[in-house]
Design an enzyme around this catalytic site. Structure first.
Site, PDB file in Angstrom:
ATOM      1  N   PRO A  97       0.828  -1.210   0.000  1.00 28.97           N
ATOM      2  CG  PRO A  97      -0.202  -1.190   2.091  1.00 28.97           C
ATOM      3  CD  PRO A  97       0.616  -2.043   1.187  1.00 28.97           C
ATOM      4  N   GLY A 101       4.166   3.597   5.043  1.00 32.54           N
ATOM      5  CA  GLY A 101       5.349   3.307   5.859  1.00 32.54           C
ATOM      6  C   GLY A 101       6.045   2.021   5.476  1.00 32.54           C
ATOM      7  CG  LEU A 102       4.141  -1.409   4.825  1.00 31.40           C
ATOM      8  CD1 LEU A 102       3.208  -2.525   4.354  1.00 31.40           C
ATOM      9  CD2 LEU A 102       4.930  -1.887   6.039  1.00 31.40           C
ATOM     10  N   GLY A 103       7.472   1.400   2.502  1.00 32.62           N
ATOM     11  CA  GLY A 103       8.500   1.592   1.474  1.00 32.62           C
ATOM     12  C   GLY A 103       8.006   1.329   0.059  1.00 32.62           C
ATOM     13  CB  SER A 104       4.689   1.737  -1.593  1.00 32.08           C
ATOM     14  OG  SER A 104       4.580   3.131  -1.362  1.00 32.08           O
ATOM     15  CB  ALA A 106      12.183   2.459  -1.634  1.00 31.86           C
ATOM     16  CB  ALA A 107       9.130  -1.825  -2.865  1.00 31.41           C
ATOM     17  CG  ASP A 148      12.145   3.731   3.435  1.00 30.80           C
ATOM     18  OD1 ASP A 148      12.540   3.580   4.596  1.00 30.80           O
ATOM     19  OD2 ASP A 148      11.019   4.192   3.148  1.00 30.80           O
TER      20      ASP A 148
HETATM   21  C1  MEV Z   1      10.724   6.207   6.504  1.00 32.74           C
HETATM   22  O1  MEV Z   1      10.605   4.816   6.268  1.00 32.74           O
HETATM   23  C2  MEV Z   1      11.669   6.459   7.628  1.00 32.74           C
HETATM   24  C3  MEV Z   1      11.869   7.933   8.013  1.00 32.74           C
HETATM   25  O2  MEV Z   1      12.864   7.924   9.033  1.00 32.74           O
HETATM   26  C4  MEV Z   1      12.325   8.753   6.837  1.00 32.74           C
HETATM   27  C5  MEV Z   1      13.742   8.447   6.375  1.00 32.74           C
HETATM   28  O3  MEV Z   1      14.507   7.817   7.096  1.00 32.74           O
HETATM   29  O4  MEV Z   1      14.072   8.888   5.261  1.00 32.74           O
HETATM   30  C6  MEV Z   1      10.608   8.532   8.585  1.00 32.74           C
END
Ligand code: MEV
Length: 309
Positions: A97, A101-104, A106-107, A148
């Site tokens: 999704p 916060g799951l790195g969509s 970058a993945a 990420d």
């Molecule tokens: C994002 O997955 C993690 C954060 O610390 C941002 C980053 O490290 O670039 C919020």
């Protein structure tokens, strides 16, 4: 056709402080992946990128360096010493999704870069893939730490400090995480920007909080090395308290965190940018299903159980 995938990720400890040079620990999540496919065409039309989930078709030659997928394609082609506009169709899609916060982002970029390397018949070293994907992260996130793209490109748990070589590791024994989505989209760019503004307004207080997070990340590394899961869970709870002080938590996150703890998790916290997205809970293997079930019953939008090895 050439196909490549890349995993999602969660930050076990240390998000946000990692942007300010403090250490963090992240792990890949292979239960949700992004995929890229490359096929040759012979029509002389050039390179087309089809982003299926976004319902977008991007001709490589029509986009400049502000579009993440065309940017990483250009960088990968240059790295591979290939012509800048090959007759290829690249299709990308993902189970991860967005803004969760799951790195969509970058993945998706990592899967794309890996697919290009594979299509060219060249090995894709994780540090090369990570460096290319970092450039797209700068578009998505503004001032990313690089964690990420690093954890996703290496596909292994990592100890990470910005601007230093990452240290991939294997825990001495596997441990299990339950990951639950609040259903609230929260772009990392916004939370990282909010923390930066707050840090600029009250540097002393925020620096102390970043230092406190750094101390518990270091303790967390020791806990993982010793297989001390109760301590790791406690450190995750402490990290959550500090993330609340950084003002990146939310009522939805805290409700799911409370549910996970109540159902027997050893510790729980938000993961990634916060203010929405996903929370993670550390569990004994036997508590994984009850905690997952409690989170589903509490209305989590998606629940994933992953074992870190
Ligand atoms: C994002 O997955 C993690 C954060 O610390 C941002 C980053 O490290 O670039 C919020």
């Amino acid at each position: 056709m050439t196909i490549a995938t890349a995993p999602g990720k969660v930050i076990l400890l240390g998000e946000h402080a990692v942007v300010y040079g403090r250490p963090a620990i992240a792990v890949p999540v292979w239960q949700v992946v992004a995929t890229a496919e490359v096929v040759d065409r012979a029509d002389g039309a050039g390179c087309l990128i089809v982003a299926r989930d976004l319902d977008r078709e991007l001709w490589l030659r029509e986009h400049d360096a502000t579009e993440p997928l065309t940017l990483v394609t250009r960088l990968a082609l240059a790295q591979l010493s290939l012509p800048p506009d090959p007759d290829w169709t690249i299709t990308v899609y993902s189970e991860i999704p967005m803004a969760s916060g799951l790195g969509s982002g970058a993945a998706l970029s990592t899967a794309l870069v890996r697919a290009l390397f594979a299509h060219a018949g060249q090995p894709a070293a994780p540090e090369t893939v990570s460096a290319i994907v970092y450039e797209s992260e700068r578009i998505y996130h503004g001032t990313p730490s690089g964690i990420d793209n690093t954890v996703i490109a290496y596909g292994a748990p990592i100890w990470f400090v910005k601007d230093q070589p990452p240290a991939p590791f294997r825990p001495p024994a596997p441990f299990t995480l339950v990951i639950a989505h609040t259903g609230v989209a929260s772009p990392t760019r916004e939370t990282v920007g909010a923390v930066r503004a707050a840090w600029q307004a009250d540097t002393k207080r925020y620096t102390a909080r970043f230092d406190a997070i750094a101390a518990l990340v270091t303790a967390g590394r020791g806990a993982i090395q010793r297989g001390d899961w109760p301590l790791l869970g406690m450190l995750m709870d402490e990290n959550q308290a500090l993330l609340e002080e950084l003002d990146v938590s939310s009522l939805e996150l805290e409700r799911l965190i409370g549910v996970a703890r109540g159902a027997g998790a050893l510790g729980a916290k938000l993961s990634g940018g916060g203010r929405g997205g996903n929370m993670i809970a550390l569990v004994d293997e036997t508590a994984a299903e009850p905690v997952a079930e409690a989170l589903r019953a509490a209305g989590a939008a998606q629940v994933v159980v992953t074992t870190v090895t």
